[in-house]
Design a protein around this motif. Structure first.
Motif, PDB file in Angstrom:
ATOM      1  N   THR A 127       0.808  -1.225   0.000  1.00 29.43           N
ATOM      2  CA  THR A 127       0.000   0.000   0.000  1.00 29.43           C
ATOM      3  C   THR A 127       0.837   1.271   0.000  1.00 29.43           C
ATOM      4  OG1 THR A 127      -0.102  -0.085   2.418  1.00 29.43           O
ATOM      5  CG2 THR A 127      -1.930  -1.113   1.208  1.00 29.43           C
ATOM      6  N   GLU A 128       2.147   1.134  -0.055  1.00 26.75           N
ATOM      7  CA  GLU A 128       3.029   2.303   0.030  1.00 26.75           C
ATOM      8  C   GLU A 128       4.091   2.272  -1.052  1.00 26.75           C
ATOM      9  OE1 GLU A 128       3.415   5.149   1.968  1.00 26.75           O
ATOM     10  OE2 GLU A 128       1.419   4.674   2.691  1.00 26.75           O
ATOM     11  N   ASN A 132       2.896   0.205  -4.320  1.00 26.29           N
ATOM     12  CA  ASN A 132       1.503   0.438  -3.941  1.00 26.29           C
ATOM     13  C   ASN A 132       0.574  -0.172  -5.000  1.00 26.29           C
ATOM     14  OD1 ASN A 132      -0.872   1.374  -2.834  1.00 26.29           O
ATOM     15  ND2 ASN A 132      -0.600   3.459  -3.570  1.00 26.29           N
TER      16      ASN A 132
END
Length: 192
Positions: A127-128, A132
């Motif tokens: 998610t980063e 992501n």
């Protein structure tokens, strides 16, 4: 007689037309070979990612919950038959408040009758940063009390499309009362 002759001619004409159609029309193949370039893939890369997995099966906000068990699970020394569903945070550091970089979503099941050993079926959903929206699919055995475990990467999506490789797990901390475990993962991925 003329009627039979017409029927025979009609049959022969139909047969000839069908024969022509079936021999001149090529059927579409079920599969075909493609080059990785045709899919926009570039040269294969090796990527190493390191993160911490927080499995929290107790407390006010569990991230792993029991979904099934066998009648003998609670009396088994290895919890054989226990099935857990998880949505565990993946963080940069071992601290619970460390920055979350993804989630480990899937199932683990106690599949060893002698020792604590889990069948792991899960996705790392990032998610980063650069990864992501990309995922890695993990399948393998996790002998949870051994110092180092290795599980297979069997696929992926996004930047990890066509991924393969392995994930090494090493327990950072384990609370036997609460079941809360923090596991360090070193993941080695071959992908395009």
């Amino acid at each position: 007689m003329a009627r039979n002759f017409l029927k025979t001619q009609l049959f022969l004409i139909t047969f000839i037309i069908l024969h022509i159609l079936t021999t001149t029309i090529k059927s579409q193949p079920f599969s075909r070979k493609l080059s990785t370039k045709s899919l926009g893939s570039k040269k294969e890369k090796l990527t190493h990612i390191q993160f911490y997995f927080h499995d929290i099966p107790s407390g006010p906000n569990p991230t792993a919950v029991q979904v099934a068990s066998a009648p003998t699970t609670n009396t088994s020394q290895s919890f054989f038959g226990l099935v857990m569903m998880m949505d565990d945070p993946l963080t940069i550091g071992p601290e619970p408040k460390s920055k979350i970089v993804g989630r480990a979503q899937g199932i683990y099941a106690a599949s060893d009758m002698q020792q604590l050993g889990f069948l792991m079926v899960l996705n790392y959903c990032f998610t980063e940063g650069k990864y992501n929206g990309s995922t890695l699919s993990i399948l393998g055995r996790n002998a949870a009390l051994t110092p180092m475990r290795e599980m297979s990467i069997v696929g992926g999506t996004g930047l990890f499309r066509c991924a393969r490789g392995y994930a090494q797990a090493k327990t950072h901390s384990l609370d036997f009362k609460t079941g809360i475990a923090v596991v360090k993962y070193d993941v080695f991925i071959l992908h395009y």
